[in-house]
Design an enzyme around this catalytic site. Structure first.
Site, PDB file in Angstrom:
ATOM      1  CE  LYS A  55      85.568  45.876  65.871  1.00  0.00           C
ATOM      2  NZ  LYS A  55      85.022  46.990  66.666  1.00  0.00           N
ATOM      3  CE  LYS A  99      91.881  42.420  69.201  1.00  0.00           C
ATOM      4  NZ  LYS A  99      91.392  43.777  69.094  1.00  0.00           N
ATOM      5  CE  LYS A 141      82.382  38.863  75.627  1.00  0.00           C
ATOM      6  NZ  LYS A 141      82.307  39.565  76.898  1.00  0.00           N
TER       7      LYS A 141
END
Ligand code: TYM
Length: 332
Positions: free
Chosen positions: A112, A195, A198
């Protein structure tokens, strides 16, 4: 009854198929056999910027979706993380026991942070896994039902529980990850090697549960497969087809082997068309139920208030014990 705890972020509205099949579906099953605590993790959500109004709305929306998916407030404790201040309080203690180096090794953080750039990365995002440790240990959870991407955080939780227990005496249950092999990772429909998520998936690769069923059906029908024609479960050689079989099998309860037989000699088109119907049939009532909960925010809020009360009773007891063990002077 053994205890389970898990959480889900309220960000960005709709849950996706990965959230449901990887985690929430297990939460629903476990409420029958376990003392179950489930929460909407709004404290975690603000590790990245959130619009206050949207955060409030998406917190309700997350709770509504959990209920629509089958959580029953009579069978489990459903609450909002910020309603239980003990999370932040134990989180601080855990921050002071976690090594900077071991926190730096968390791959979710590294991913992230890399995506956001250093200038936009907060200290909160860095210590996010430590707050998650507190989430779990506060409830003395035996097991934590999550998808594969959370495994490293659960392992860190185990390390910290053991560390605290060794240093201050037996205080916390050391929790085990509860990750079902078949649904541990649901993949992006356009790139079945990563995967479904979002933030990372392209819109076509991501099936949001609250999207128009027609649009989700279309995404299933245009899922990337391979140049072969055989419908066979083989995640290594055939990740796209295997992902579709996993989704199909978990939504219907049909065994994968049975599906392989059913589609023997048929093309990918047949599988996709049928799966599109399966998904449509699942999401249609799910969307309606979610809307019903949203239409009555007062009932929803009071249900969450009751959940928070039940959660707090457990969390406060654990926090008091941890504070005492650490050596904090009791407030008389
Ligand atoms: P979150 O909100 O990102 O995801 C919620 C749950 O969905 C699972 N999941 C998936 N499973 C399979 N395939 C996928 N493609 C997929 N995408 C998401 C996640 O593994 C997760 O179980 N840090 C957590 C929330 C959290 C938590 C906790 C969990 C906070 N405190 C305490 C357990 C215990 C998170 O961000 O999940």
């Amino acid at each position: 009854r053994p205890r389970v705890l898990s959480g889900i972020q309220p960000t960005a509205g709709s849950f996706h198929l990965g959230n449901y099949l990887g985690a929430v579906r297990q939460w629903v099953a476990l409420q029958e056999t376990h003392d179950a605590f489930y929460m909407v993790v709004d404290l975690h959500a603000i590790t990245v910027p959130q619009d206050p109004k949207e955060l409030r709305a998406s917190t309700r929306l997350a709770a509504a979706q959990l209920l629509a998916a089958g959580l029953d407030p009579e069978r489990c404790t459903l609450f909002v993380q910020s309603h239980v201040p003990e999370h932040a309080q134990l989180g601080w203690v855990m921050n002071c026991l976690t090594g900077f180096g071991e926190a730096s090794r968390m791959t979710q953080f590294k991913d992230k942070a890399a995506k956001q750039g250093t200038a936009n990365t907060t200290v909160g995002l860095f210590t996010y896994p430590v707050l998650q440790i507190a989430d779990i240990l506060l409830y003395q959870a035996d097991a934590v039902p999550v998808g594969e991407d959370q495994r490293q955080h659960i392992e860190l939780t185990r390390d910290l529980a053991e560390r605290f227990n060794a240093r201050y005496g037996r205080t916390f249950t050391v929790p085990a990850p509860y990750i079902l092999k078949e649904t541990a990772r649901i993949y992006d429909l356009q790139d079945p090697t990563v995967k479904m998520s979002k933030s990372a998936s392209s819109p076509k690769g991501l099936v949001n549960l609250l999207d128009e069923p027609k649009s989700s059906a279309k995404k299933i029908k245009s899922a990337v497969t391979d140049t072969d024609t055989e419908i066979r479960y083989d995640p290594e050689a055939k990740p796209g087809v295997s992902n579709l079989l996993t989704i199909y099998s978990t939504l219907t309860g049909d065994a994968v082997a049975g599906l392989e037989q059913k589609y023997a000699g048929k093309g990918y088109g047949a599988l996709k068309t049928d799966l599109a119907d399966v998904v449509t049939e699942w999401v249609t009532p799910f969307r309606a139920r979610t809307q019903e909960y949203l239409d009555d925010p007062e009932t929803l809020d009071s249900l969450l208030a009751k959940g928070a009360e039940k959660a707090r009773a457990v969390a406060a007891e654990t926090l008091a014990e941890a504070y005492d063990k650490v050596g904090f002077l009791p407030a008389k």
